[in-house]
Write a protein that holds these residues in place. Structure first.
Motif, mmCIF file in Angstrom:
data_model
loop_
_atom_site.group_PDB
_atom_site.id
_atom_site.type_symbol
_atom_site.label_atom_id
_atom_site.label_comp_id
_atom_site.label_asym_id
_atom_site.label_seq_id
_atom_site.Cartn_x
_atom_site.Cartn_y
_atom_site.Cartn_z
ATOM 1 N N LYS A 1 0.805 -1.212 0.000
ATOM 2 C CA LYS A 1 0.000 0.000 0.000
ATOM 3 C C LYS A 1 0.841 1.267 0.000
ATOM 4 C CE LYS A 1 -4.141 -1.826 2.202
ATOM 5 N NZ LYS A 1 -5.117 -1.646 3.306
ATOM 6 N N GLY A 2 2.089 1.197 0.491
ATOM 7 C CA GLY A 2 2.935 2.391 0.522
ATOM 8 C C GLY A 2 4.160 2.145 1.392
ATOM 9 N N TYR A 3 4.882 3.226 1.613
ATOM 10 C CA TYR A 3 6.126 3.164 2.383
ATOM 11 C C TYR A 3 6.101 4.248 3.448
ATOM 12 C CZ TYR A 3 7.548 0.396 -1.652
ATOM 13 O OH TYR A 3 7.606 -0.553 -2.653
ATOM 14 N N VAL A 4 6.741 3.954 4.569
ATOM 15 C CA VAL A 4 6.871 4.909 5.666
ATOM 16 C C VAL A 4 8.345 5.312 5.755
ATOM 17 C CG1 VAL A 4 6.636 5.285 8.145
ATOM 18 C CG2 VAL A 4 4.917 3.946 6.907
ATOM 19 N N VAL A 5 8.609 6.636 5.616
ATOM 20 C CA VAL A 5 9.974 7.155 5.626
ATOM 21 C C VAL A 5 10.222 7.863 6.953
ATOM 22 C CG1 VAL A 5 11.643 8.643 4.444
ATOM 23 C CG2 VAL A 5 9.850 7.472 3.128
ATOM 24 N N GLN A 6 11.338 7.529 7.604
ATOM 25 C CA GLN A 6 11.690 8.123 8.895
ATOM 26 C C GLN A 6 13.109 8.701 8.843
ATOM 27 O OE1 GLN A 6 11.159 5.039 11.842
ATOM 28 N NE2 GLN A 6 8.926 5.331 11.922
ATOM 29 N N LYS A 7 13.344 9.689 9.708
ATOM 30 C CA LYS A 7 14.673 10.310 9.824
ATOM 31 C C LYS A 7 15.099 10.307 11.287
ATOM 32 C CE LYS A 7 13.097 15.071 10.510
ATOM 33 N NZ LYS A 7 13.145 16.466 10.041
ATOM 34 N N SER A 8 16.399 10.368 11.484
ATOM 35 C CA SER A 8 16.944 10.398 12.845
ATOM 36 C C SER A 8 18.090 11.405 12.901
ATOM 37 C CB SER A 8 17.438 9.005 13.251
ATOM 38 O OG SER A 8 18.096 9.051 14.491
ATOM 39 N N ASP A 9 18.012 12.329 13.872
ATOM 40 C CA ASP A 9 19.095 13.284 14.103
ATOM 41 C C ASP A 9 20.179 12.597 14.917
ATOM 42 O OD1 ASP A 9 20.735 15.389 14.581
ATOM 43 O OD2 ASP A 9 19.202 16.685 15.452
ATOM 44 N N LYS A 10 21.414 12.768 14.488
ATOM 45 C CA LYS A 10 22.524 12.090 15.150
ATOM 46 C C LYS A 10 22.663 12.530 16.603
ATOM 47 C CE LYS A 10 27.427 11.034 14.535
ATOM 48 N NZ LYS A 10 28.635 11.257 13.692
ATOM 49 N N LYS A 11 22.283 13.737 16.896
ATOM 50 C CA LYS A 11 22.417 14.249 18.256
ATOM 51 C C LYS A 11 21.388 13.626 19.199
ATOM 52 C CE LYS A 11 24.351 18.671 16.767
ATOM 53 N NZ LYS A 11 24.171 20.142 16.752
ATOM 54 N N SER A 12 20.154 13.512 18.750
ATOM 55 C CA SER A 12 19.098 12.961 19.618
ATOM 56 C C SER A 12 19.000 11.439 19.524
ATOM 57 C CB SER A 12 17.741 13.575 19.256
ATOM 58 O OG SER A 12 17.361 13.195 17.939
ATOM 59 N N GLY A 13 19.250 10.890 18.347
ATOM 60 C CA GLY A 13 19.161 9.437 18.145
ATOM 61 C C GLY A 13 17.749 8.901 18.063
ATOM 62 N N LYS A 14 16.754 9.777 17.998
ATOM 63 C CA LYS A 14 15.357 9.337 17.911
ATOM 64 C C LYS A 14 14.876 9.380 16.472
ATOM 65 C CE LYS A 14 14.109 10.824 22.571
ATOM 66 N NZ LYS A 14 13.172 11.646 23.395
ATOM 67 N N TRP A 15 13.982 8.454 16.180
ATOM 68 C CA TRP A 15 13.433 8.361 14.822
ATOM 69 C C TRP A 15 12.095 9.077 14.752
ATOM 70 C CZ3 TRP A 15 16.171 6.630 10.790
ATOM 71 C CH2 TRP A 15 17.274 5.821 11.033
ATOM 72 N N PHE A 16 11.937 9.862 13.701
ATOM 73 C CA PHE A 16 10.700 10.610 13.460
ATOM 74 C C PHE A 16 10.161 10.256 12.078
ATOM 75 C CE2 PHE A 16 13.505 13.135 16.168
ATOM 76 C CZ PHE A 16 12.699 13.374 17.260
ATOM 77 N N THR A 17 8.852 10.094 11.997
ATOM 78 C CA THR A 17 8.230 9.781 10.704
ATOM 79 C C THR A 17 8.109 11.046 9.882
ATOM 80 O OG1 THR A 17 6.979 7.933 11.644
ATOM 81 C CG2 THR A 17 6.179 8.833 9.566
ATOM 82 N N VAL A 18 8.653 10.997 8.684
ATOM 83 C CA VAL A 18 8.603 12.147 7.775
ATOM 84 C C VAL A 18 7.466 11.995 6.784
ATOM 85 C CG1 VAL A 18 9.917 13.503 6.097
ATOM 86 C CG2 VAL A 18 11.085 12.414 8.014
#
Length: 485
Positions: A309-326
């Motif tokens: 049905k689709g794809y979920v793209v996430q990013k992570s800032d090296k400083k925080s180390g947390k993943w966020f859905t873009v």
């Protein structure tokens, strides 16, 4: 010498008039003739002679006969009607038979009084009348017959004389169940593709109708089912299809056939057993410019037996180390991510999603994207003194989210401004104060709000407001909290 009189035989009683035979109406009783008195014995016949005085006086002469009555007009002969025609069995039910026939060609001079129906059970010689009085209808229903027995039938046509001819139905009629054509009553939710996950149980009940008891046949690809893996249980009114643990190989179209004596009805059960897909392939960073990053990847090798049905793209800032859905439900195999923070280094990953859910693992880009700062040359003489004061500005807005009841969730956004702005979180335009359910944090310009174990009442519009002496800015998002599946 005197002779003794000869003995006379005992006089037999006169015969009574015979009853009129209905089958021989032309026979009529004879008229009774008077006889001589029998006080004295009759003399023996002898030769003619003159009676002597010793013989005594002769017998008195016979009384004269009365004159014969005048003949009466002859009655019409009682002609019986001819037999009924075309006796047929119109309908056979569980306890009754409906007979029909046609009127006889001849009804006789006396006319037709009606019909009498008689029945006889197979193996017996006793015929019993089904109706007490003759009737003129040429259709008759015989009720309360024994179930599953053979019967013979005949119909008599009678008139006033009692004479009749009958029509005999010489084939035995079996009293049996009503033949009801087979019909499958497929439930509405089974008329479409029936989707189950790998390892789930498949338990389907399909009702049907038909009399007598129909034959139930299950096939897959015109081949019988593997009863060691698939269990089938049939009753008089339904069939149950059961698989304890479904596998992807159980997917396919199953054909149900209900058959009675050549008549049949068919239905198709389409089962699809799915599982999460494998992760996408070959995720890579194509380009990095300014605040933007371009990504590309290829579809997963295994789609989990269900359309992607689709794809979920996430990013992570090296400083925080947390993943966020873009991005959510990205239908393409490439995307561009913007509004990245200068000076930060980001990693990216992509999940594939089908009807069953997200892939268990994600494809992670091998490289990282470093958002470089714009280089400036220091010229103290030419560059005027810069005012570093800046009103608040959100570089990354809040995104709408959907979460499940009881599972903690986070809201994220990025803000900049000088002096450092004060962050205020609001729900439905109401400020969130000291509430243990909410944990607000700001680090390196990244604002986060944790909502612990939300309930459906925690859904709504959340606002993040940044305020400093030069102004204020705010961003909104919508949070949906759904019940557990």
């Amino acid at each position: 010498p005197k002779k003794d009189p000869a003995p006379t035989p005992e006089e037999e009683p006169a015969p009574t008039p015979a009853a009129e035979d209905p089958l021989t109406p032309e026979h009529t009783p004879a008229v009774e003739q008077p006889t001589a008195p029998t006080d004295e014995p009759a003399p023996v016949p002898m030769a003619e002679a003159t009676p002597t005085p010793e013989e005594g006086p002769l017998a008195p002469p016979a009384e004269p006969q009365a004159p014969a009555p005048e003949p009466k007009p002859e009655k019409p002969k009682a002609e019986p009607p001819s037999s009924p025609l075309s006796l047929t069995v119109e309908e056979v039910s569980e306890k009754s038979v409906t007979l029909t026939w046609k009127a006889p060609e001849q009804t006789g001079r006396l006319g037709l009084d009606g019909y009498v129906v008689e029945i006889c059970k197979d193996g017996s010689t006793d015929w019993t009348a089904a109706n007490e009085e003759p009737f003129l209808s040429m259709r008759y229903i015989i009720q309360d017959l024994s179930f599953f027995f053979f019967f013979f039938f005949l119909v008599k046509a009678v008139n006033a004389s009692g004479a009749f001819f009958f029509f005999f139905f010489f084939l035995p009629v079996l009293i049996r169940e009503i033949l009801q054509l087979p019909r499958i009553r497929m439930p509405r939710h089974l008329r479409q593709t029936y989707i189950r996950r790998v390892g789930d149980a498949v338990n389907v009940m399909i009702p049907f109708q038909g009399k007598p008891q129909p034959q139930v046949i299950w096939t897959k690809g015109n081949q019988p089912l593997d009863t060691s893996h698939i269990n089938i249980r049939n009753t008089e009114k339904d069939t149950i299809f059961y698989i304890r643990k479904a596998q992807r190989s159980d997917s396919g179209k199953y054909e149900l056939t209900v058959r009675i004596n050549g008549a049949e009805d068919k239905a198709t059960l389409d089962i699809q057993v799915i599982e999460p897909p494998s992760p996408p392939q070959n995720l890579k960073l194509v380009d990095v410019w300014g605040f933007n990053v371009a990504l590309e990847w290829t579809p997963p090798v295994d789609n989990g037996n269900s359309e992607i049905k689709g794809y979920v793209v996430q990013k992570s800032d090296k400083k925080s180390g947390k993943w966020f859905t873009v991005l959510e439900r990205c239908t393409r195999t490439s995307c561009t991510i913007s509004d990245l923070i200068i000076g930060n280094t980001y990693s990216f990953r992509v999940f594939a999603e089908n009807t069953c859910g997200l892939s268990e693992k994600a494809a992670v880009a091998s490289g990282v994207a470093h958002i470089k700062k714009t280089k400036t040359t220091y010229q103290s003489e030419k560059i005027p003194q810069r005012d570093m004061m800046e009103p608040p500005k959100f570089t990354q807005p809040l995104t709408d989210r959907t979460t499940t009841r009881g599972y903690s969730t986070h809201l994220f956004c990025c803000v900049r401004g000088f002096p450092q702005p004060k962050i205020i979180w609001m729900k439905n335009q109401m400020e969130i104060r000291e509430d243990p359910k909410y944990i607000a944090m700001i680090k390196q310009g990244v604002c986060s709000l944790e909502i612990r174990k939300p309930s459906p009442f925690d859904g709504g519009i959340y606002t993040c407001k940044a305020v400093n002496p030069l102004g204020e800015a705010s961003v909104d998002c919508k949070l949906d909290v759904k019940g557990k599946i």
